[in-house]
Design a protein around this motif. Structure first.
Motif, PDB file in Angstrom:
ATOM      1  N   LYS A 207     -12.108   9.194 -15.623  1.00 29.88           N
ATOM      2  CA  LYS A 207     -11.706   9.380 -14.235  1.00 29.88           C
ATOM      3  C   LYS A 207     -12.412   8.351 -13.367  1.00 29.88           C
ATOM      4  CE  LYS A 207     -10.751  14.294 -14.315  1.00 29.88           C
ATOM      5  NZ  LYS A 207     -11.051  15.588 -13.709  1.00 29.88           N
ATOM      6  N   PHE A 208     -11.727   7.943 -12.315  1.00 33.14           N
ATOM      7  CA  PHE A 208     -12.314   7.017 -11.363  1.00 33.14           C
ATOM      8  C   PHE A 208     -12.769   7.806 -10.145  1.00 33.14           C
ATOM      9  CE2 PHE A 208      -9.528   4.252 -13.797  1.00 33.14           C
ATOM     10  CZ  PHE A 208     -10.419   3.251 -14.143  1.00 33.14           C
ATOM     11  N   TYR A 209     -14.036   7.763  -9.858  1.00 36.45           N
ATOM     12  CA  TYR A 209     -14.593   8.479  -8.729  1.00 36.45           C
ATOM     13  C   TYR A 209     -14.728   7.539  -7.544  1.00 36.45           C
ATOM     14  CZ  TYR A 209     -15.621  12.045 -12.169  1.00 36.45           C
ATOM     15  OH  TYR A 209     -15.496  12.986 -13.140  1.00 36.45           O
ATOM     16  N   LEU A 210     -14.739   8.105  -6.341  1.00 36.36           N
ATOM     17  CA  LEU A 210     -14.809   7.302  -5.130  1.00 36.36           C
ATOM     18  C   LEU A 210     -16.066   6.438  -5.104  1.00 36.36           C
ATOM     19  CD1 LEU A 210     -13.653   6.553  -2.378  1.00 36.36           C
ATOM     20  CD2 LEU A 210     -14.886   8.493  -1.421  1.00 36.36           C
TER      21      LEU A 210
ATOM     22  N   ALA B  40     -17.667  -0.821  -6.794  1.00 35.46           N
ATOM     23  CA  ALA B  40     -16.938  -2.003  -7.270  1.00 35.46           C
ATOM     24  C   ALA B  40     -16.493  -2.875  -6.100  1.00 35.46           C
ATOM     25  CB  ALA B  40     -15.740  -1.567  -8.097  1.00 35.46           C
ATOM     26  N   ALA B  41     -15.999  -2.250  -5.030  1.00 35.51           N
ATOM     27  CA  ALA B  41     -15.568  -3.016  -3.862  1.00 35.51           C
ATOM     28  C   ALA B  41     -16.750  -3.752  -3.227  1.00 35.51           C
ATOM     29  CB  ALA B  41     -14.913  -2.091  -2.842  1.00 35.51           C
ATOM     30  N   LEU B  42     -17.895  -3.084  -3.161  1.00 38.09           N
ATOM     31  CA  LEU B  42     -19.080  -3.735  -2.589  1.00 38.09           C
ATOM     32  C   LEU B  42     -19.567  -4.884  -3.455  1.00 38.09           C
ATOM     33  CD1 LEU B  42     -21.048  -0.650  -1.223  1.00 38.09           C
ATOM     34  CD2 LEU B  42     -19.785  -2.368   0.073  1.00 38.09           C
ATOM     35  N   HIS B  43     -19.432  -4.761  -4.774  1.00 33.84           N
ATOM     36  CA  HIS B  43     -19.799  -5.870  -5.668  1.00 33.84           C
ATOM     37  C   HIS B  43     -18.862  -7.062  -5.465  1.00 33.84           C
ATOM     38  CE1 HIS B  43     -23.131  -4.424  -8.028  1.00 33.84           C
ATOM     39  NE2 HIS B  43     -22.511  -3.257  -8.210  1.00 33.84           N
ATOM     40  N   ILE B  44     -17.578  -6.786  -5.264  1.00 42.26           N
ATOM     41  CA  ILE B  44     -16.623  -7.868  -5.016  1.00 42.26           C
ATOM     42  C   ILE B  44     -16.948  -8.571  -3.703  1.00 42.26           C
ATOM     43  CG2 ILE B  44     -14.204  -8.344  -4.470  1.00 42.26           C
ATOM     44  CD1 ILE B  44     -13.499  -6.146  -6.538  1.00 42.26           C
TER      45      ILE B  44
END
Length: 62
Positions: free
Chosen positions: A3-6, A12-16
Motif C-alpha cells: 500500500k502507498f501511504y500519504l 517521495a515528492a519532497l525528495h524529488i
C-alpha cells in the motif's frame, strides 16, 4: 502489492523537489515564494469560506 501511504508519497515528492533544487532547476528563494503563496492562498480561502458561511447563516435566520 504494498500500500502507498500519504507519508511515503509526501516523502517521495519532497525528495524529488530536493533533487530539483540540487540540480539548479529551482532556487531556494523560488521554492520559498511558492510555499508562501500556497500558505497565503490557504489562509485567504479559509477566511472566504468563513465569511460565506457567516453571511449564509445570517440570511437563513431572517
Amino acid at each position: 502489492m504494498a500500500k502507498f501511504y500519504l507519508s511515503k508519497k509526501l516523502d517521495a515528492a519532497l525528495h524529488i523537489i530536493e533533487g530539483a533544487v540540487a540540480l539548479g532547476l529551482f532556487s531556494g528563494a523560488a521554492l520559498a515564494a511558492i510555499v508562501g503563496q500556497l500558505i497565503l492562498g490557504g489562509v485567504f480561502a479559509i477566511l472566504a469560506i468563513g465569511m460565506f458561511l457567516r453571511f449564509k447563516r445570517g440570511r437563513v435566520r431572517k
